[in-house]
Design a protein around this motif. Structure first.
Motif, mmCIF file in Angstrom:
data_model
loop_
_atom_site.group_PDB
_atom_site.id
_atom_site.type_symbol
_atom_site.label_atom_id
_atom_site.label_comp_id
_atom_site.label_asym_id
_atom_site.label_seq_id
_atom_site.Cartn_x
_atom_site.Cartn_y
_atom_site.Cartn_z
ATOM 1 N N SER A 16 -15.981 -53.196 19.448
ATOM 2 C CA SER A 16 -17.378 -52.798 19.585
ATOM 3 C C SER A 16 -18.135 -53.655 20.591
ATOM 4 C CB SER A 16 -18.051 -52.942 18.209
ATOM 5 O OG SER A 16 -19.448 -52.896 18.315
ATOM 6 N N PRO A 17 -19.166 -53.094 21.224
ATOM 7 C CA PRO A 17 -20.042 -53.896 22.079
ATOM 8 C C PRO A 17 -20.771 -54.981 21.280
ATOM 9 C CG PRO A 17 -20.536 -51.545 22.323
ATOM 10 C CD PRO A 17 -19.520 -51.677 21.242
ATOM 11 N N GLU A 18 -20.806 -54.846 19.959
ATOM 12 C CA GLU A 18 -21.470 -55.821 19.082
ATOM 13 C C GLU A 18 -20.506 -56.906 18.586
ATOM 14 O OE1 GLU A 18 -24.698 -55.662 18.893
ATOM 15 O OE2 GLU A 18 -24.615 -53.805 20.066
ATOM 16 N N ARG A 19 -19.304 -56.956 19.163
ATOM 17 C CA ARG A 19 -18.292 -57.904 18.703
ATOM 18 C C ARG A 19 -18.805 -59.331 18.639
ATOM 19 N NH1 ARG A 19 -12.809 -58.637 21.931
ATOM 20 N NH2 ARG A 19 -14.265 -59.126 23.585
ATOM 21 N N ASP A 20 -19.397 -59.837 19.693
ATOM 22 C CA ASP A 20 -19.808 -61.240 19.713
ATOM 23 C C ASP A 20 -20.801 -61.555 18.602
ATOM 24 O OD1 ASP A 20 -18.118 -61.652 21.856
ATOM 25 O OD2 ASP A 20 -19.714 -61.564 23.353
ATOM 26 N N ALA A 21 -21.748 -60.672 18.378
ATOM 27 C CA ALA A 21 -22.730 -60.888 17.311
ATOM 28 C C ALA A 21 -22.054 -60.844 15.942
ATOM 29 C CB ALA A 21 -23.835 -59.847 17.385
ATOM 30 N N PHE A 22 -21.149 -59.890 15.755
ATOM 31 C CA PHE A 22 -20.470 -59.758 14.471
ATOM 32 C C PHE A 22 -19.578 -60.960 14.193
ATOM 33 C CE2 PHE A 22 -16.825 -58.316 11.908
ATOM 34 C CZ PHE A 22 -17.500 -57.947 10.756
ATOM 35 N N VAL A 23 -18.705 -61.282 15.128
ATOM 36 C CA VAL A 23 -17.791 -62.411 14.932
ATOM 37 C C VAL A 23 -18.583 -63.713 14.796
ATOM 38 C CG1 VAL A 23 -15.897 -63.740 15.952
ATOM 39 C CG2 VAL A 23 -15.873 -61.245 16.083
ATOM 40 N N GLY A 24 -19.647 -63.833 15.565
ATOM 41 C CA GLY A 24 -20.486 -65.019 15.488
ATOM 42 C C GLY A 24 -21.173 -65.194 14.149
ATOM 43 N N SER A 25 -21.301 -64.117 13.397
ATOM 44 C CA SER A 25 -21.947 -64.196 12.085
ATOM 45 C C SER A 25 -20.985 -64.659 10.995
ATOM 46 C CB SER A 25 -22.539 -62.836 11.694
ATOM 47 O OG SER A 25 -21.517 -61.923 11.332
ATOM 48 N N LEU A 26 -19.688 -64.691 11.293
ATOM 49 C CA LEU A 26 -18.698 -65.091 10.291
ATOM 50 C C LEU A 26 -18.559 -66.606 10.241
ATOM 51 C CD1 LEU A 26 -15.922 -62.468 11.094
ATOM 52 C CD2 LEU A 26 -17.553 -62.420 9.196
ATOM 53 N N PRO A 27 -18.435 -67.167 9.044
ATOM 54 C CA PRO A 27 -18.222 -68.611 8.920
ATOM 55 C C PRO A 27 -16.937 -69.053 9.621
ATOM 56 C CG PRO A 27 -18.821 -67.670 6.798
ATOM 57 C CD PRO A 27 -18.569 -66.524 7.736
ATOM 58 N N ILE A 28 -16.962 -70.281 10.111
ATOM 59 C CA ILE A 28 -15.811 -70.898 10.770
ATOM 60 C C ILE A 28 -15.136 -71.825 9.763
ATOM 61 C CG2 ILE A 28 -15.041 -72.377 12.657
ATOM 62 C CD1 ILE A 28 -17.666 -71.540 14.113
ATOM 63 N N GLY A 29 -13.820 -71.708 9.665
ATOM 64 C CA GLY A 29 -13.065 -72.543 8.738
ATOM 65 C C GLY A 29 -13.357 -74.027 8.908
ATOM 66 N N GLY A 30 -13.659 -74.687 7.795
ATOM 67 C CA GLY A 30 -13.898 -76.122 7.801
ATOM 68 C C GLY A 30 -15.219 -76.548 8.402
ATOM 69 N N LYS A 31 -16.056 -75.597 8.815
ATOM 70 C CA LYS A 31 -17.289 -75.969 9.513
ATOM 71 C C LYS A 31 -18.574 -75.485 8.863
ATOM 72 C CE LYS A 31 -15.341 -76.888 13.882
ATOM 73 N NZ LYS A 31 -15.296 -76.807 15.264
ATOM 74 N N ASP A 32 -18.632 -74.223 8.432
ATOM 75 C CA ASP A 32 -19.909 -73.736 7.923
ATOM 76 C C ASP A 32 -19.748 -72.616 6.913
ATOM 77 O OD1 ASP A 32 -19.224 -71.622 9.618
ATOM 78 O OD2 ASP A 32 -20.859 -71.925 11.001
ATOM 79 N N GLY A 33 -20.891 -72.254 6.316
ATOM 80 C CA GLY A 33 -20.913 -71.147 5.372
ATOM 81 C C GLY A 33 -19.947 -71.328 4.220
ATOM 82 N N THR A 34 -19.412 -70.214 3.763
ATOM 83 C CA THR A 34 -18.499 -70.243 2.614
ATOM 84 C C THR A 34 -17.148 -70.868 2.941
ATOM 85 O OG1 THR A 34 -17.827 -67.983 3.121
ATOM 86 C CG2 THR A 34 -19.554 -68.258 1.453
ATOM 87 N N LEU A 35 -16.900 -71.130 4.216
ATOM 88 C CA LEU A 35 -15.632 -71.770 4.611
ATOM 89 C C LEU A 35 -15.801 -73.248 4.944
ATOM 90 C CD1 LEU A 35 -14.001 -69.028 6.859
ATOM 91 C CD2 LEU A 35 -13.792 -69.376 4.402
ATOM 92 N N GLU A 36 -16.995 -73.788 4.738
ATOM 93 C CA GLU A 36 -17.271 -75.171 5.111
ATOM 94 C C GLU A 36 -16.289 -76.158 4.475
ATOM 95 O OE1 GLU A 36 -20.942 -78.364 5.277
ATOM 96 O OE2 GLU A 36 -21.218 -76.478 4.211
ATOM 97 N N ASN A 37 -15.950 -75.937 3.214
ATOM 98 C CA ASN A 37 -15.056 -76.855 2.507
ATOM 99 C C ASN A 37 -13.651 -76.300 2.343
ATOM 100 O OD1 ASN A 37 -17.077 -78.856 2.075
ATOM 101 N ND2 ASN A 37 -17.969 -77.471 0.562
ATOM 102 N N ARG A 38 -13.266 -75.420 3.231
ATOM 103 C CA ARG A 38 -11.916 -74.840 3.168
ATOM 104 C C ARG A 38 -11.178 -75.171 4.450
ATOM 105 N NH1 ARG A 38 -12.739 -69.066 0.163
ATOM 106 N NH2 ARG A 38 -10.482 -68.961 0.421
ATOM 107 N N PHE A 39 -9.885 -75.294 4.350
ATOM 108 C CA PHE A 39 -8.988 -75.566 5.483
ATOM 109 C C PHE A 39 -9.181 -76.963 6.072
ATOM 110 C CE2 PHE A 39 -10.342 -71.034 5.798
ATOM 111 C CZ PHE A 39 -9.151 -70.437 5.418
ATOM 112 N N GLU A 40 -9.908 -77.893 5.378
ATOM 113 C CA GLU A 40 -10.225 -79.184 5.977
ATOM 114 C C GLU A 40 -8.999 -79.953 6.453
ATOM 115 O OE1 GLU A 40 -10.772 -79.177 2.370
ATOM 116 O OE2 GLU A 40 -12.820 -78.530 2.359
ATOM 117 N N ALA A 41 -7.931 -79.820 5.727
ATOM 118 C CA ALA A 41 -6.743 -80.608 6.044
ATOM 119 C C ALA A 41 -5.907 -80.016 7.180
ATOM 120 C CB ALA A 41 -5.875 -80.755 4.794
ATOM 121 N N SER A 42 -6.326 -78.907 7.725
ATOM 122 C CA SER A 42 -5.528 -78.231 8.744
ATOM 123 C C SER A 42 -6.170 -78.314 10.129
ATOM 124 C CB SER A 42 -5.340 -76.763 8.386
ATOM 125 O OG SER A 42 -4.670 -76.089 9.425
ATOM 126 N N SER A 43 -5.320 -78.535 11.110
ATOM 127 C CA SER A 43 -5.795 -78.518 12.496
ATOM 128 C C SER A 43 -6.119 -77.093 12.951
ATOM 129 C CB SER A 43 -4.739 -79.132 13.417
ATOM 130 O OG SER A 43 -3.560 -78.350 13.386
#
Length: 104
Positions: A16-43
């Motif tokens: 979609s032309p809205e890809r960047d906005a959509f993907v940008g709204s998803l939490p990043i592993g180990g960094k923010d949102g509901t994934l902030e405390n997940r995957f911490e031990a992984s590179s």
């Protein structure tokens, strides 16, 4: 909604032309949102952008994983009627997402 239908949606949003906005709204592993405390031990943590979902006995993780070679893959995994702890289901989902992103 099934995991298969979720992947169809994710693939459609990727095209979609809205890809960047959509993907940008998803939490990043180990960094923010509901994934902030997940995957911490992984590179590979920052290679996962996904949304979580939970209900009693149900856990889900759906989004995108970028492989070491730079390819982005859509994924969706639901664990239904699990008898163990929510933490065990979450850890299982995290292992699957990291396996999709690539070997540690």
């Amino acid at each position: 909604m099934s995991p298969q239908a979720t992947v169809v949606l994710l693939n459609s949003m990727w095209q979609s032309p809205e890809r960047d906005a959509f993907v940008g709204s998803l939490p990043i592993g180990g960094k923010d949102g509901t994934l902030e405390n997940r995957f911490e031990a992984s590179s590979l943590a920052d290679r996962i952008r996904a949304k979580t979902g939970t209900l009693r006995g149900v856990s889900a993780l759906s989004g995108y994983a970028t492989t070491r070679s730079g390819k982005t893959l859509s994924f969706s995994v639901f664990v239904n009627n699990h008898l163990g702890s929510g933490r065990a289901a979450r850890d299982f989902l995290d292992k699957i997402a990291l396996a999709i992103a690539g070997p540690p």
